[in-house]
Design a protein around this motif. Structure first.
Motif, PDB file in Angstrom:
ATOM      1  N   SER A   1      31.516  47.008  26.886  1.00 38.95           N
ATOM      2  CA  SER A   1      31.780  46.374  28.175  1.00 38.95           C
ATOM      3  C   SER A   1      30.741  45.311  28.514  1.00 38.95           C
ATOM      4  N   PHE A   2      29.462  45.556  28.187  1.00 44.08           N
ATOM      5  CA  PHE A   2      28.433  44.588  28.565  1.00 44.08           C
ATOM      6  C   PHE A   2      28.615  43.259  27.829  1.00 44.08           C
ATOM      7  N   LEU A   3      29.147  43.326  26.602  1.00 48.54           N
ATOM      8  CA  LEU A   3      29.446  42.090  25.878  1.00 48.54           C
ATOM      9  C   LEU A   3      30.662  41.383  26.464  1.00 48.54           C
ATOM     10  N   ARG A   4      31.659  42.158  26.859  1.00 46.12           N
ATOM     11  CA  ARG A   4      32.858  41.559  27.456  1.00 46.12           C
ATOM     12  C   ARG A   4      32.509  40.882  28.777  1.00 46.12           C
ATOM     13  N   ILE A   5      31.627  41.507  29.567  1.00 48.98           N
ATOM     14  CA  ILE A   5      31.216  40.893  30.833  1.00 48.98           C
ATOM     15  C   ILE A   5      30.502  39.571  30.577  1.00 48.98           C
ATOM     16  N   ARG A   6      29.650  39.552  29.559  1.00 48.70           N
ATOM     17  CA  ARG A   6      28.955  38.302  29.219  1.00 48.70           C
ATOM     18  C   ARG A   6      29.956  37.207  28.863  1.00 48.70           C
ATOM     19  N   GLY A   7      30.962  37.550  28.065  1.00 48.88           N
ATOM     20  CA  GLY A   7      31.975  36.569  27.706  1.00 48.88           C
ATOM     21  C   GLY A   7      32.796  36.108  28.893  1.00 48.88           C
ATOM     22  N   LEU A   8      33.152  37.040  29.775  1.00 53.47           N
ATOM     23  CA  LEU A   8      33.949  36.694  30.947  1.00 53.47           C
ATOM     24  C   LEU A   8      33.177  35.789  31.897  1.00 53.47           C
ATOM     25  N   ARG A   9      31.897  36.066  32.069  1.00 52.73           N
ATOM     26  CA  ARG A   9      31.081  35.210  32.937  1.00 52.73           C
ATOM     27  C   ARG A   9      30.932  33.815  32.349  1.00 52.73           C
ATOM     28  N   SER A  10      30.838  33.737  31.041  1.00 49.93           N
ATOM     29  CA  SER A  10      30.787  32.428  30.387  1.00 49.93           C
ATOM     30  C   SER A  10      32.091  31.668  30.594  1.00 49.93           C
ATOM     31  N   LEU A  11      33.226  32.366  30.478  1.00 49.87           N
ATOM     32  CA  LEU A  11      34.519  31.725  30.705  1.00 49.87           C
ATOM     33  C   LEU A  11      34.671  31.283  32.149  1.00 49.87           C
ATOM     34  N   LEU A  12      34.199  32.105  33.078  1.00 46.58           N
ATOM     35  CA  LEU A  12      34.290  31.750  34.498  1.00 46.58           C
ATOM     36  C   LEU A  12      33.454  30.508  34.792  1.00 46.58           C
ATOM     37  N   LYS A  13      32.283  30.428  34.192  1.00 51.27           N
ATOM     38  CA  LYS A  13      31.441  29.239  34.358  1.00 51.27           C
ATOM     39  C   LYS A  13      32.130  28.004  33.790  1.00 51.27           C
ATOM     40  N   THR A  14      32.790  28.170  32.656  1.00 51.54           N
ATOM     41  CA  THR A  14      33.525  27.056  32.059  1.00 51.54           C
ATOM     42  C   THR A  14      34.655  26.583  32.965  1.00 51.54           C
ATOM     43  N   LEU A  15      35.393  27.522  33.555  1.00 58.21           N
ATOM     44  CA  LEU A  15      36.494  27.161  34.451  1.00 58.21           C
ATOM     45  C   LEU A  15      35.986  26.401  35.672  1.00 58.21           C
ATOM     46  N   ARG A  16      34.837  26.796  36.176  1.00 56.31           N
ATOM     47  CA  ARG A  16      34.277  26.081  37.334  1.00 56.31           C
ATOM     48  C   ARG A  16      33.894  24.659  36.963  1.00 56.31           C
ATOM     49  N   THR A  17      33.414  24.458  35.740  1.00 58.46           N
ATOM     50  CA  THR A  17      33.109  23.104  35.277  1.00 58.46           C
ATOM     51  C   THR A  17      34.388  22.295  35.096  1.00 58.46           C
ATOM     52  N   VAL A  18      35.413  22.937  34.552  1.00 59.76           N
ATOM     53  CA  VAL A  18      36.697  22.264  34.338  1.00 59.76           C
ATOM     54  C   VAL A  18      37.288  21.777  35.659  1.00 59.76           C
ATOM     55  N   ALA A  19      37.145  22.576  36.718  1.00 66.99           N
ATOM     56  CA  ALA A  19      37.759  22.249  38.005  1.00 66.99           C
ATOM     57  C   ALA A  19      37.177  20.998  38.649  1.00 66.99           C
ATOM     58  N   ASP A  20      36.039  20.522  38.163  1.00 71.21           N
ATOM     59  CA  ASP A  20      35.384  19.364  38.774  1.00 71.21           C
ATOM     60  C   ASP A  20      36.009  18.034  38.372  1.00 71.21           C
ATOM     61  N   SER A  21      36.868  18.025  37.365  1.00 66.74           N
ATOM     62  CA  SER A  21      37.402  16.753  36.856  1.00 66.74           C
ATOM     63  C   SER A  21      38.868  16.896  36.471  1.00 66.74           C
TER      64      SER A  21
END
Length: 305
Positions: free
Chosen positions: A67-87
């Protein structure tokens, strides 16, 4: 995803000097246009490479056994989505990535972080007598489920076609289960993700009606022992749902106003209906503030009875 300024972008807007003076103004403009198109193409390719690398890295961890690895991956994906939303241009690139099966986010979410606990039950003891060790996957924690729901929300808002994939994985049924069995953290994230999944998706709206979704949300909202913030989020959910469905007679949940009147009373239903009649301002912060205030008024009207 970290976007760096490419080295070839420096000095593009400047017009190169022409010592010989042999080129005319039209030829210089044409040359500058070709260079600008080349730089734009290089930038797009660079952004696409960075985006796909970021998605692959996050998805790799999101599929992990722990689970701790999955959370790390999910947080990375969430950060990516927030960057995507800017443009808008990066949103288009992201939409293209979601047509590639290896880069799709929704299936990974439902196969790993949002899957039912029953899927992990041991139905055979054959592994005891075999040489191969049994693969054990740690169950999803509360934090993992909450972050996975945030990723699902962002994915469906940035790429509306992802709601089709969500429907194939029984998204509404899974989220209604989260809403009725999980804690406040996951329930709040679930309400936000549920709205994004229901937007312009008749199939998911049908599932929502079949799961008695309005009744579940209204029950949480009426429960005075429940967390106050969660009750407020339920009010915001109903306001957004009514505002989206209002005026769409062919919607599978077009009877939402009658359902709210039956479950919450005439006064609360009238407040929700009236709030949906007014257009919203262009400022996102003002829209959020207005939604919060309106939900508070609905909750106050409900507590009077």
């Amino acid at each position: 995803m970290y976007l760096k300024k490419p080295i070839w972008n420096d000095g593009v807007s400047a017009t190169p000097e022409n010592p010989s003076g042999s080129e005319t103004g039209e030829e210089s403009d044409a040359a500058a246009m070709v260079v600008e198109e080349l730089v734009t193409s290089l930038n797009t390719q660079r952004l696409y490479r960075e985006l796909t690398l970021s998605l692959r890295t996050g998805l790799r961890d999101a599929c992990a056994e722990f689970s701790f690895l999955r959370i790390r991956g999910l947080r990375s994906l969430l950060k990516t989505l927030r960057t995507v939303a800017d443009s808008d241009s990066i949103i288009r690139l992201f939409s293209h990535t979601q047509t590639i099966s290896d880069l799709q986010l929704v299936p990974v979410l439902f196969r790993h972080s949002l899957k039912d606990a029953e899927d992990d039950r041991v139905t055979s003891l054959d592994h005891i007598f075999s040489v191969e060790p049994m693969k054990i996957t740690s169950p999803s924690t509360d934090a993992e489920v909450a972050v996975a729901l945030r990723v699902l929300e962002g994915c469906c808002l940035l790429h509306p076609q992802s709601t089709v994939l969500a429907h194939k994985h029984g998204a509404v049924r899974v989220m209604m289960n989260v809403l009725s069995t999980r804690g406040v953290l996951e329930q709040g994230a679930c309400l936000d993700a549920l709205i994004s999944v229901l937007l312009d998706s008749s199939a998911n709206q049908v599932d929502f009606g079949a799961c008695n979704g309005i009744e579940e949300v209204a029950m949480l909202m009426r429960d005075k022992q429940a967390d106050e913030t969660l009750r407020l989020r339920c009010g915001e959910f109903l306001l957004l749902l009514v505002g989206h469905v209002n005026g769409k007679d062919r919607s599978p949940i077009a009877s939402v106003n009658e359902d709210i009147r039956r479950l919450l009373g005439e006064k609360s239903a009238s407040l929700i209906w009236a709030a949906s009649q007014f257009g919203s301002t262009g400022d996102p912060e003002q829209r959020i503030t207005a939604l919060h205030i309106q939900a508070g008024r609905v909750l106050e009207s409900l507590d009077l009875y």
